[in-house]
Design a protein around this motif. Structure first.
Motif, PDB file in Angstrom:
ATOM      1  N   ASN A  41       0.820  -1.211   0.000  1.00 29.12           N
ATOM      2  CA  ASN A  41       0.000   0.000   0.000  1.00 29.12           C
ATOM      3  C   ASN A  41       0.856   1.264   0.000  1.00 29.12           C
ATOM      4  OD1 ASN A  41      -2.490   1.281  -0.157  1.00 29.12           O
ATOM      5  ND2 ASN A  41      -2.639   1.536   2.074  1.00 29.12           N
ATOM      6  N   THR A  42       1.943   1.211  -0.760  1.00 26.25           N
ATOM      7  CA  THR A  42       2.801   2.385  -0.936  1.00 26.25           C
ATOM      8  C   THR A  42       2.558   2.979  -2.318  1.00 26.25           C
ATOM      9  OG1 THR A  42       4.518   1.487   0.521  1.00 26.25           O
ATOM     10  CG2 THR A  42       5.179   3.208  -1.034  1.00 26.25           C
ATOM     11  N   LEU A  43       2.331   4.266  -2.350  1.00 32.21           N
ATOM     12  CA  LEU A  43       2.115   4.987  -3.598  1.00 32.21           C
ATOM     13  C   LEU A  43       3.396   5.729  -3.966  1.00 32.21           C
ATOM     14  CD1 LEU A  43      -1.413   6.497  -2.855  1.00 32.21           C
ATOM     15  CD2 LEU A  43      -0.908   4.488  -4.240  1.00 32.21           C
ATOM     16  N   ARG A  44       3.943   5.438  -5.141  1.00 34.06           N
ATOM     17  CA  ARG A  44       5.160   6.081  -5.606  1.00 34.06           C
ATOM     18  C   ARG A  44       4.853   6.932  -6.838  1.00 34.06           C
ATOM     19  NH1 ARG A  44       7.445   0.808  -5.505  1.00 34.06           N
ATOM     20  NH2 ARG A  44       7.694   1.002  -7.756  1.00 34.06           N
ATOM     21  N   THR A  45       5.395   8.133  -6.851  1.00 29.07           N
ATOM     22  CA  THR A  45       5.196   9.048  -7.974  1.00 29.07           C
ATOM     23  C   THR A  45       6.542   9.620  -8.388  1.00 29.07           C
ATOM     24  OG1 THR A  45       2.994   9.654  -7.177  1.00 29.07           O
ATOM     25  CG2 THR A  45       4.017  11.118  -8.801  1.00 29.07           C
ATOM     26  N   GLN A  46       6.766   9.686  -9.697  1.00 27.45           N
ATOM     27  CA  GLN A  46       8.012  10.248 -10.217  1.00 27.45           C
ATOM     28  C   GLN A  46       7.702  11.138 -11.416  1.00 27.45           C
ATOM     29  OE1 GLN A  46      10.865   7.445 -11.821  1.00 27.45           O
ATOM     30  NE2 GLN A  46      12.579   8.787 -11.358  1.00 27.45           N
ATOM     31  N   ILE A  47       8.242  12.347 -11.391  1.00 29.14           N
ATOM     32  CA  ILE A  47       8.087  13.303 -12.488  1.00 29.14           C
ATOM     33  C   ILE A  47       9.481  13.675 -12.979  1.00 29.14           C
ATOM     34  CG2 ILE A  47       7.171  15.530 -13.210  1.00 29.14           C
ATOM     35  CD1 ILE A  47       5.179  15.344 -10.914  1.00 29.14           C
ATOM     36  N   GLU A  48       9.737  13.509 -14.289  1.00 35.85           N
ATOM     37  CA  GLU A  48      11.046  13.790 -14.869  1.00 35.85           C
ATOM     38  C   GLU A  48      10.906  14.805 -16.000  1.00 35.85           C
ATOM     39  OE1 GLU A  48      13.379   9.873 -15.316  1.00 35.85           O
ATOM     40  OE2 GLU A  48      11.278   9.261 -15.184  1.00 35.85           O
ATOM     41  N   LEU A  49      11.823  15.750 -16.038  1.00 34.42           N
ATOM     42  CA  LEU A  49      11.880  16.749 -17.110  1.00 34.42           C
ATOM     43  C   LEU A  49      13.323  16.819 -17.607  1.00 34.42           C
ATOM     44  CD1 LEU A  49      10.244  18.903 -18.675  1.00 34.42           C
ATOM     45  CD2 LEU A  49      11.032  20.568 -16.985  1.00 34.42           C
ATOM     46  N   GLU A  50      13.527  16.531 -18.900  1.00 25.99           N
ATOM     47  CA  GLU A  50      14.892  16.407 -19.425  1.00 25.99           C
ATOM     48  C   GLU A  50      15.090  17.272 -20.663  1.00 25.99           C
ATOM     49  OE1 GLU A  50      18.110  12.831 -20.389  1.00 25.99           O
ATOM     50  OE2 GLU A  50      15.973  12.380 -20.173  1.00 25.99           O
ATOM     51  N   ASN A  51      16.255  17.952 -20.709  1.00 20.99           N
ATOM     52  CA  ASN A  51      16.698  18.743 -21.870  1.00 20.99           C
ATOM     53  C   ASN A  51      15.738  19.865 -22.234  1.00 20.99           C
ATOM     54  OD1 ASN A  51      19.065  17.227 -22.282  1.00 20.99           O
ATOM     55  ND2 ASN A  51      17.944  15.704 -23.488  1.00 20.99           N
ATOM     56  N   GLN A  52      15.059  20.438 -21.247  1.00 24.59           N
ATOM     57  CA  GLN A  52      14.151  21.549 -21.519  1.00 24.59           C
ATOM     58  C   GLN A  52      14.712  22.874 -21.025  1.00 24.59           C
ATOM     59  OE1 GLN A  52      11.188  21.108 -23.410  1.00 24.59           O
ATOM     60  NE2 GLN A  52      12.382  19.222 -23.685  1.00 24.59           N
ATOM     61  N   ILE A  53      15.213  22.897 -19.824  1.00 28.58           N
ATOM     62  CA  ILE A  53      15.821  24.128 -19.290  1.00 28.58           C
ATOM     63  C   ILE A  53      17.195  24.348 -19.900  1.00 28.58           C
ATOM     64  CG2 ILE A  53      16.599  25.273 -17.192  1.00 28.58           C
ATOM     65  CD1 ILE A  53      14.489  23.699 -15.667  1.00 28.58           C
ATOM     66  N   ALA A  54      17.969  23.303 -20.041  1.00 31.02           N
ATOM     67  CA  ALA A  54      19.294  23.350 -20.670  1.00 31.02           C
ATOM     68  C   ALA A  54      19.612  21.968 -21.211  1.00 31.02           C
ATOM     69  CB  ALA A  54      20.361  23.797 -19.667  1.00 31.02           C
ATOM     70  N   LYS A  55      20.404  21.928 -22.276  1.00 32.12           N
ATOM     71  CA  LYS A  55      20.779  20.651 -22.864  1.00 32.12           C
ATOM     72  C   LYS A  55      21.652  19.865 -21.887  1.00 32.12           C
ATOM     73  CE  LYS A  55      22.848  18.541 -26.954  1.00 32.12           C
ATOM     74  NZ  LYS A  55      23.537  18.763 -28.250  1.00 32.12           N
ATOM     75  N   GLY A  56      21.278  18.628 -21.636  1.00 34.90           N
ATOM     76  CA  GLY A  56      22.029  17.782 -20.716  1.00 34.90           C
ATOM     77  C   GLY A  56      21.544  17.852 -19.284  1.00 34.90           C
ATOM     78  N   LEU A  57      20.552  18.724 -19.008  1.00 35.18           N
ATOM     79  CA  LEU A  57      20.042  18.877 -17.645  1.00 35.18           C
ATOM     80  C   LEU A  57      18.723  18.122 -17.483  1.00 35.18           C
ATOM     81  CD1 LEU A  57      20.198  20.204 -14.824  1.00 35.18           C
ATOM     82  CD2 LEU A  57      18.914  22.138 -15.793  1.00 35.18           C
ATOM     83  N   LYS A  58      18.631  17.342 -16.417  1.00 37.97           N
ATOM     84  CA  LYS A  58      17.424  16.579 -16.111  1.00 37.97           C
ATOM     85  C   LYS A  58      17.017  16.844 -14.667  1.00 37.97           C
ATOM     86  CE  LYS A  58      15.691  11.823 -15.743  1.00 37.97           C
ATOM     87  NZ  LYS A  58      16.040  10.379 -15.899  1.00 37.97           N
ATOM     88  N   LEU A  59      15.732  17.135 -14.472  1.00 32.65           N
ATOM     89  CA  LEU A  59      15.171  17.348 -13.142  1.00 32.65           C
ATOM     90  C   LEU A  59      14.212  16.210 -12.820  1.00 32.65           C
ATOM     91  CD1 LEU A  59      14.419  21.178 -13.359  1.00 32.65           C
ATOM     92  CD2 LEU A  59      16.485  20.049 -12.516  1.00 32.65           C
ATOM     93  N   ASP A  60      14.225  15.764 -11.571  1.00 32.49           N
ATOM     94  CA  ASP A  60      13.468  14.576 -11.183  1.00 32.49           C
ATOM     95  C   ASP A  60      12.939  14.758  -9.766  1.00 32.49           C
ATOM     96  OD1 ASP A  60      12.836  12.043 -10.024  1.00 32.49           O
ATOM     97  OD2 ASP A  60      14.004  11.020 -11.538  1.00 32.49           O
TER      98      ASP A  60
END
Length: 296
Positions: free
Chosen positions: A83-102
């Motif tokens: 009963n564990t809920l896991r959520t992940q949001i990833e944003l890659e190569n949008q703010i700068a090339k090679g940068l990924k936010l998670d």
């Protein structure tokens, strides 16, 4: 002139070839099943189940992932049998090339526990660096970096507790990687444990590797040593074997039944107790488990 080279995403991945050779495809912990499906709308579903070989407890999770490659966005939601809920949001190569936010979160309503980890990753040829912020523990900031040039790799990690105002852990790794072999040395646990590994692709069908670990805080002196090998029998099957200095021999066999379906079998035994009439300890037991992956 020296040139930058592709580097692993984490300092822990230095020596990955050797670790995969010695640890993967030895299914001794139970029976596992994994099913993956993809839809035309860029949504992927993944269902996993596992029965522990010792406790016979069954666990699993249901995961859904949506990917928008055009905008570099990935959204993942998972629900486990605990009963564990896991959520992940990833944003890659949008703010700068090679940068990924998670941003990764986990919530267990029954226990009232929660976690949230924010990660930023920046990668370029010859460089891979990450920073983690654990919002509910400390908060704690962890950073690691891997650099590589002409086959040489150098990585390090450090964690800083903001509330306590001190470095809580650190580690480092150095290695050399070539197409046919790789050598790595790790300093772990605030430099209290040292590990050295070696990997060699002997031929297109044969791989070999070894790993030695020395813990300065261990109550028993000595180095833990493990060696192993992998041989491809044909395009659809391979066999693996490893043994450590305690005499534990492990064997693994993986067969591709058809495209998207694989089965793995494992066996482990204590070679020092083969002739015991009443062997003691779980290491002497013979294990044989089946693990199947189904991918569509």
């Amino acid at each position: 002139m020296s040139l930058p080279q592709p580097v692993p995403p984490s300092w822990k991945d230095l020596g990955k070839s050797s670790n995969d050779l010695l640890n993967k495809d030895f299914p001794f912990n139970g029976v596992a099943l994994e099913v993956k499906t993809n839809t035309p709308s860029n949504v992927a579903f993944r269902v996993t189940g596992h029965q522990d070989g010792k406790t016979a407890l069954i666990g699993g999770d249901l995961e859904g992932k949506y990917s928008d490659k055009k905008h570099g966005l990935t959204f993942t939601q998972a629900w486990t049998t605990t009963n564990t809920l896991r959520t992940q949001i990833e944003l890659e190569n949008q703010i700068a090339k090679g940068l990924k936010l998670d941003l990764s979160t986990a919530l267990t309503p029954d226990k009232g526990s929660k976690s949230a980890l924010f990660t930023s990753t920046y990668k370029q040829p010859g460089l891979h660096t990450r920073a983690f912020l654990d919002l509910f523990k400390g908060p704690t900031v962890t950073a690691d970096t891997v650099i590589g040039r002409d086959g040489f790799l150098l990585g390090a990690e450090a964690s800083y507790n903001v509330t306590e105002g001190k470095v809580t852990k650190y580690a480092t790794a150095v290695g050399f990687s070539a197409p046919e072999y790789a050598v790595t040395l790790h300093g772990l646990g605030n430099m209290s444990t040292f590990a050295a590994s070696y990997y060699h692709r002997v031929s297109p069908d044969v791989e070999a590797g070894a790993k030695a670990v020395y813990d300065t805080k261990a109550t028993t002196a000595g180095v833990n040593l493990e060696v192993g090998a992998k041989a491809y029998l044909d395009a659809a099957a391979f066999f693996k074997a490893k043994i450590n200095n305690s005499g534990i021999l492990a064997l693994g066999y993986t067969q591709s039944l058809r495209p998207g379906v694989k089965a793995s079998f494992g066996l482990a035994l204590d070679t020092q107790r083969l002739n015991d009439i009443s062997p003691a300890g779980p290491a002497h037991k013979v294990h044989a488990y089946l693990r199947i992956w189904i991918v569509h």
